[in-house]
Write an enzyme that holds these catalytic residues in place. Sequence first.
Site, PDB file in Angstrom:
ATOM      1  N   GLN A 182       0.839  -1.206   0.000  1.00 22.80           N
ATOM      2  CA  GLN A 182       0.000   0.000   0.000  1.00 22.80           C
ATOM      3  C   GLN A 182       0.873   1.255   0.000  1.00 22.80           C
ATOM      4  O   GLN A 182       1.824   1.353   0.781  1.00 22.80           O
ATOM      5  CB  GLN A 182      -0.925   0.043   1.214  1.00 22.80           C
ATOM      6  CG  GLN A 182      -1.975   1.144   1.026  1.00 22.80           C
ATOM      7  CD  GLN A 182      -2.786   1.452   2.256  1.00 22.80           C
ATOM      8  OE1 GLN A 182      -2.237   1.863   3.269  1.00 22.80           O
ATOM      9  NE2 GLN A 182      -4.088   1.242   2.176  1.00 22.80           N
TER      10      GLN A 182
ATOM     11  N   CYS B   5      -6.464   7.907   4.532  1.00 24.63           N
ATOM     12  CA  CYS B   5      -5.823   8.258   5.804  1.00 24.63           C
ATOM     13  C   CYS B   5      -6.223   9.678   6.231  1.00 24.63           C
ATOM     14  O   CYS B   5      -6.060  10.632   5.470  1.00 24.63           O
ATOM     15  CB  CYS B   5      -4.303   8.161   5.678  1.00 24.63           C
ATOM     16  SG  CYS B   5      -3.506   8.605   7.230  1.00 24.63           S
TER      17      CYS B   5
ATOM     18  N   LYS C  63      -7.950   2.180  -1.319  1.00 20.24           N
ATOM     19  CA  LYS C  63      -8.578   2.088   0.010  1.00 20.24           C
ATOM     20  C   LYS C  63      -8.993   3.500   0.386  1.00 20.24           C
ATOM     21  O   LYS C  63      -8.174   4.407   0.465  1.00 20.24           O
ATOM     22  CB  LYS C  63      -7.583   1.515   1.012  1.00 20.24           C
ATOM     23  CG  LYS C  63      -8.067   1.602   2.432  1.00 20.24           C
ATOM     24  CD  LYS C  63      -8.255   0.244   3.042  1.00 20.24           C
ATOM     25  CE  LYS C  63      -8.805   0.317   4.446  1.00 20.24           C
ATOM     26  NZ  LYS C  63      -8.208   1.333   5.291  1.00 20.24           N
TER      27      LYS C  63
ATOM     28  N   HIS D  26     -13.737   2.107   3.675  1.00 23.84           N
ATOM     29  CA  HIS D  26     -13.888   2.173   5.128  1.00 23.84           C
ATOM     30  C   HIS D  26     -15.092   3.089   5.343  1.00 23.84           C
ATOM     31  O   HIS D  26     -15.055   4.261   4.958  1.00 23.84           O
ATOM     32  CB  HIS D  26     -12.604   2.745   5.758  1.00 23.84           C
ATOM     33  CG  HIS D  26     -12.732   3.053   7.209  1.00 23.84           C
ATOM     34  ND1 HIS D  26     -11.818   3.811   7.895  1.00 23.84           N
ATOM     35  CD2 HIS D  26     -13.670   2.700   8.116  1.00 23.84           C
ATOM     36  CE1 HIS D  26     -12.193   3.920   9.157  1.00 23.84           C
ATOM     37  NE2 HIS D  26     -13.314   3.260   9.317  1.00 23.84           N
TER      38      HIS D  26
ATOM     39  N   GLY E 158      -9.238  -4.684  10.309  1.00 30.28           N
ATOM     40  CA  GLY E 158      -8.082  -3.939  10.798  1.00 30.28           C
ATOM     41  C   GLY E 158      -7.869  -4.166  12.279  1.00 30.28           C
ATOM     42  O   GLY E 158      -7.181  -5.109  12.697  1.00 30.28           O
ATOM     43  N   ARG E 159      -8.513  -3.335  13.094  1.00 33.44           N
ATOM     44  CA  ARG E 159      -8.254  -3.380  14.537  1.00 33.44           C
ATOM     45  C   ARG E 159      -8.598  -4.724  15.160  1.00 33.44           C
ATOM     46  O   ARG E 159      -7.985  -5.126  16.151  1.00 33.44           O
ATOM     47  CB  ARG E 159      -9.015  -2.234  15.222  1.00 33.44           C
ATOM     48  CG  ARG E 159      -8.401  -0.872  14.907  1.00 33.44           C
ATOM     49  CD  ARG E 159      -9.298   0.264  15.294  1.00 33.44           C
ATOM     50  NE  ARG E 159     -10.528   0.271  14.498  1.00 33.44           N
ATOM     51  CZ  ARG E 159     -11.479   1.180  14.601  1.00 33.44           C
ATOM     52  NH1 ARG E 159     -11.351   2.156  15.462  1.00 33.44           N
ATOM     53  NH2 ARG E 159     -12.555   1.119  13.831  1.00 33.44           N
TER      54      ARG E 159
HETATM   55  C1  LIG Z   1      -3.096   2.090  14.105  1.00 30.12           C
HETATM   56  C2  LIG Z   1      -3.811   2.153  12.785  1.00 30.12           C
HETATM   57  C3  LIG Z   1      -3.077   2.285  11.624  1.00 30.12           C
HETATM   58  C4  LIG Z   1      -3.724   2.325  10.389  1.00 30.12           C
HETATM   59  N1  LIG Z   1      -2.976   2.423   9.262  1.00 30.12           N
HETATM   60  C5  LIG Z   1      -3.576   2.348   8.054  1.00 30.12           C
HETATM   61  C6  LIG Z   1      -2.808   2.321   6.864  1.00 30.12           C
HETATM   62  O1  LIG Z   1      -1.572   2.398   6.881  1.00 30.12           O
HETATM   63  N2  LIG Z   1      -3.473   2.212   5.693  1.00 30.12           N
HETATM   64  C7  LIG Z   1      -4.844   2.108   5.631  1.00 30.12           C
HETATM   65  O2  LIG Z   1      -5.402   1.972   4.545  1.00 30.12           O
HETATM   66  N3  LIG Z   1      -5.584   2.158   6.732  1.00 30.12           N
HETATM   67  C8  LIG Z   1      -4.987   2.261   7.940  1.00 30.12           C
HETATM   68  N4  LIG Z   1      -5.752   2.264   9.069  1.00 30.12           N
HETATM   69  C9  LIG Z   1      -7.222   2.162   8.952  1.00 30.12           C
HETATM   70  C10 LIG Z   1      -7.647   0.695   8.951  1.00 30.12           C
HETATM   71  O3  LIG Z   1      -7.080   0.021   7.852  1.00 30.12           O
HETATM   72  C11 LIG Z   1      -9.167   0.549   8.865  1.00 30.12           C
HETATM   73  O4  LIG Z   1      -9.624   1.149   7.686  1.00 30.12           O
HETATM   74  C12 LIG Z   1      -9.887   1.177  10.042  1.00 30.12           C
HETATM   75  O5  LIG Z   1      -9.222   0.928  11.256  1.00 30.12           O
HETATM   76  C13 LIG Z   1     -11.325   0.640  10.124  1.00 30.12           C
HETATM   77  O6  LIG Z   1     -11.348  -0.761  10.101  1.00 30.12           O
HETATM   78  P1  LIG Z   1     -11.382  -1.650  11.446  1.00 30.12           P
HETATM   79  O7  LIG Z   1     -12.583  -1.208  12.235  1.00 30.12           O
HETATM   80  O8  LIG Z   1     -11.466  -3.066  10.961  1.00 30.12           O
HETATM   81  O9  LIG Z   1     -10.118  -1.343  12.185  1.00 30.12           O
HETATM   82  C14 LIG Z   1      -5.137   2.252  10.315  1.00 30.12           C
HETATM   83  C15 LIG Z   1      -5.869   2.132  11.493  1.00 30.12           C
HETATM   84  C16 LIG Z   1      -5.234   2.089  12.720  1.00 30.12           C
HETATM   85  C17 LIG Z   1      -6.068   1.953  13.967  1.00 30.12           C
END
Ligand SMILES: Cc1cc2nc3c(=O)[nH]c(=O)nc-3n(C[C@H](O)[C@H](O)[C@H](O)COP(=O)(O)O)c2cc1C
Length: 305
Positions: free
Chosen positions: A55, A85, A135, A163, A221-222
């Site tokens: 990415q 982001c 994304k 997202h 993600g989380r």
């Molecule tokens: C610590 C952290 C770092 C993240 N870094 C990225 C990233 O580098 N690229 C990205 O597309 N999304 C990033 N995200 C967003 C997640 O990929 C995701 O879209 C978001 O947390 C919602 O999904 P979830 O509820 O499954 O976590 C990050 C989220 C967190 C909490």
Amino acid sequence: MDGVTDAPFRYITDVIGKPDIIYTEFVSVKGLILGKPAIQRMLLRHKTKTTMIAQFFGTEPEYFYQSSLVALEKGYDGVDINMGCPDKSVFHKGAGAALIINPSVAKKIILSVKKGIKDGKEKYNIEKNITVSIKTRTGYKKPQTKEWISNLLEVEPDVICIHARTFAQKYGGLADWTQIGIAAELMENSKTKLFGNGDIKNRVQALERIKEYNLAGVLIGRGALGNPWIFQGKVPTTKERFEVIIEHCKKFMEFFPSANLSIMRKHLGWYAKDFPHASEVRNELMQVNTIDDVKKILFKTQAFL
Ligand SMILES: Cc1cc2nc3c(=O)[nH]c(=O)nc-3n(C[C@H](O)[C@H](O)[C@H](O)COP(=O)(O)O)c2cc1C
């Protein structure tokens, strides 16, 4: 995920969770092409048959082109462009979610990545399919899914992952999956695949979302922090948990031999849950600097379980 999905994390996720697809952290195209070693390390990877996606984030189409070549040289299966982001440092440069309000640059970037993939396949004699994906989020201040996604579809990426929050929401509130529904309807006859993302807590919920919104997939993600088992819908025993902690630490040192294990502390904190006295163990793990420190704490804890 930035600061999370480095090479050792991806290795553990792959071996334990066996998901279909894994993404790197977002990597600055400018930093990569200007040769910053710390940024180049973000693309380190293990050998696997699992689909691995590099990415990237940035604003300059030319850097995206060159970074796509790097991704192909390193054997990645796809290039993902971060257009979601919300961090100030990224947004103020016009990258990440700022591209939602600059669709013409967003489209130029997608076309550059497509060209990079085409040229890279020729240059490195690659026959497998390499995807270009996006994304992103549902909008800037308010959801504008239809308008924004229509813009992206004009240049036909292979995959769009949404997202289901706006830029303004950052990570607050709940993901609004009705917006994924709107995108799914819009993309019903499109060749571009749709992934949903946001607040997925377990495998059952992931499969339900895929079915309900007729998606090609979802990203977690989380929910995967300290929990590679989520992709299998499994709850690990404490013994398995501890074994994975040690394995993750070992892989970390293998990939980054000169790094201090203290960088792993956040992962250790995420793993150390759901067993007696977990919070005390977590506190102790927040002090570690070496694998031996980790082993001592887990060994002592195991004796009391
Ligand atoms: C610590 C952290 C770092 C993240 N870094 C990225 C990233 O580098 N690229 C990205 O597309 N999304 C990033 N995200 C967003 C997640 O990929 C995701 O879209 C978001 O947390 C919602 O999904 P979830 O509820 O499954 O976590 C990050 C989220 C967190 C909490």
